[in-house]
Scaffold this motif. Structure first.
Motif, PDB file in Angstrom:
ATOM      1  N   VAL A 247      -2.358  -4.046   1.371  1.00 26.38           N
ATOM      2  CA  VAL A 247      -3.710  -3.590   1.179  1.00 26.38           C
ATOM      3  C   VAL A 247      -4.418  -4.830   2.063  1.00 26.38           C
ATOM      4  CG1 VAL A 247      -5.479  -3.462  -0.441  1.00 26.38           C
ATOM      5  CG2 VAL A 247      -3.456  -2.349  -0.951  1.00 26.38           C
TER       6      VAL A 247
ATOM      7  N   TYR B  45       0.852  -1.162   0.111  1.00 26.19           N
ATOM      8  CA  TYR B  45       0.140  -0.002   0.042  1.00 26.19           C
ATOM      9  C   TYR B  45       0.821   1.299  -0.025  1.00 26.19           C
ATOM     10  CZ  TYR B  45      -4.033   2.817   0.883  1.00 26.19           C
ATOM     11  OH  TYR B  45      -5.008   3.923   0.744  1.00 26.19           O
TER      12      TYR B  45
ATOM     13  N   PRO C 217      -4.717   0.282   4.373  1.00 23.21           N
ATOM     14  CA  PRO C 217      -3.464  -0.224   4.680  1.00 23.21           C
ATOM     15  C   PRO C 217      -3.319  -0.991   5.950  1.00 23.21           C
ATOM     16  CG  PRO C 217      -3.498   2.138   5.103  1.00 23.21           C
ATOM     17  CD  PRO C 217      -4.841   1.817   4.838  1.00 23.21           C
TER      18      PRO C 217
END
Length: 287
Positions: free
Chosen positions: A243, A219, A266
């Motif tokens: 993610v 992320y 995240p």
């Protein structure tokens, strides 16, 4: 596992959170994905076979958490507590020594009656270790979202455009007003056994709600976007973030509307919580 045909889909959403934008057309090759998240019974077989020790069960290096309370620098994980405090930015999270996949609420709790609940308190490397053992991989964010949509390209939810069609709950999410009013009959907030709610169009269960799920995609810094489900150990600069997708039993309309395929946030790779697990994919068509 379930075969997901290759194709393309509209990834993301313009309706909800900024990190889901823009909507873009994304191609995905054929793959196979677990019908439901990895459950405690299966994860237990992995641990028995390999002797693997999860991140939550390992000693904590104080150098990784320079601002943390020394009393919390012991093996453990983050557990939801429905408490309110004006002085705590995440008042409903507590770092609980002894909490792990074996002891979801901390020392004294166990997996009795939860063999078919999704395994939780697993960090990214724990999920990857299991996937390696099983001959699988973690899904990319695009693979995960494509599968979770169940063929309903552009739909708001995995089952259509209504959150509760005909008043029916379609996933294990927070029913009521988070965090002090919970209205699901017969139980408090927590995981449910997999396959307790209807599957999506591809025959996949629990893509939405129940637990957040790890993906293989990075992320960026954890501070890149506000998180509704933060780590109670405080901020640290060491690990990158991945993610995670799908929302969990803590997602509620008044607070965290991330019970949708497009939703994303995240998660630091060293983090484990009571509402974070995973499922796996295989990209070999012969499986």
């Amino acid at each position: 596992m379930v075969r997901i045909p290759g194709g393309s889909f509209s990834m993301g959403s313009e309706e909800f959170y900024p990190e889901e934008r823009p909507v873009r057309r994304v191609p995905v090759d054929e793959f196979w994905i677990d019908r439901h998240p990895v459950i405690n019974a299966t994860f237990s077989r992995f641990v028995d076979d390999t002797g693997y020790v999860t991140v939550a069960e390992r000693p904590v290096d104080p150098r990784d958490y320079p601002d943390a309370d020394p009393a919390l620098l012991v093996p453990g994980s983050a557990v939801f507590r429905a408490t309110i405090s004006a002085n705590d930015p995440h008042p409903w999270w507590e770092y609980v020594p002894g909490a792990s996949w074996r002891h979801p609420e901390g020392s004294g709790s166990d997996l009795d009656g939860r063999a078919r609940h999704p395994v939780v308190h697993v960090a990214a490397q724990d999920a990857e270790a299991y996937a390696d053992w099983a001959g699988k991989h973690l899904p990319t964010e695009a693979e995960w979202e494509y599968a979770a949509r169940g063929g309903l390209d552009g739909a708001r939810y995995a089952w259509g455009h209504e959150l509760a069609p005909g008043g029916r709950a379609m996933a294990n999410t927070w029913r009521g007003t988070f965090p002090w009013r919970y209205l699901a009959p017969g139980r408090g907030p927590g995981t449910t056994g997999v396959m307790s709610f209807p599957p999506n169009g591809y025959g996949l269960y629990d893509c939405i709600g129940n637990i957040w799920e790890w993906t293989s995609d990075s992320y960026g810094p954890p501070s890149a976007v506000g998180s509704c489900c933060g780590d109670s150990r405080g901020q640290h600069t060491g690990p990158p973030a991945r993610v995670i997708k799908g929302g969990s039993f803590l997602c509620a309309p008044n607070y965290c509307r991330r019970y949708r395929p497009a939703a994303r946030q995240p998660e630091p790779v060293d983090t484990s919580t009571c509402h974070l697990g995973f499922r796996c994919v295989v990209r070999d068509q012969t499986r």
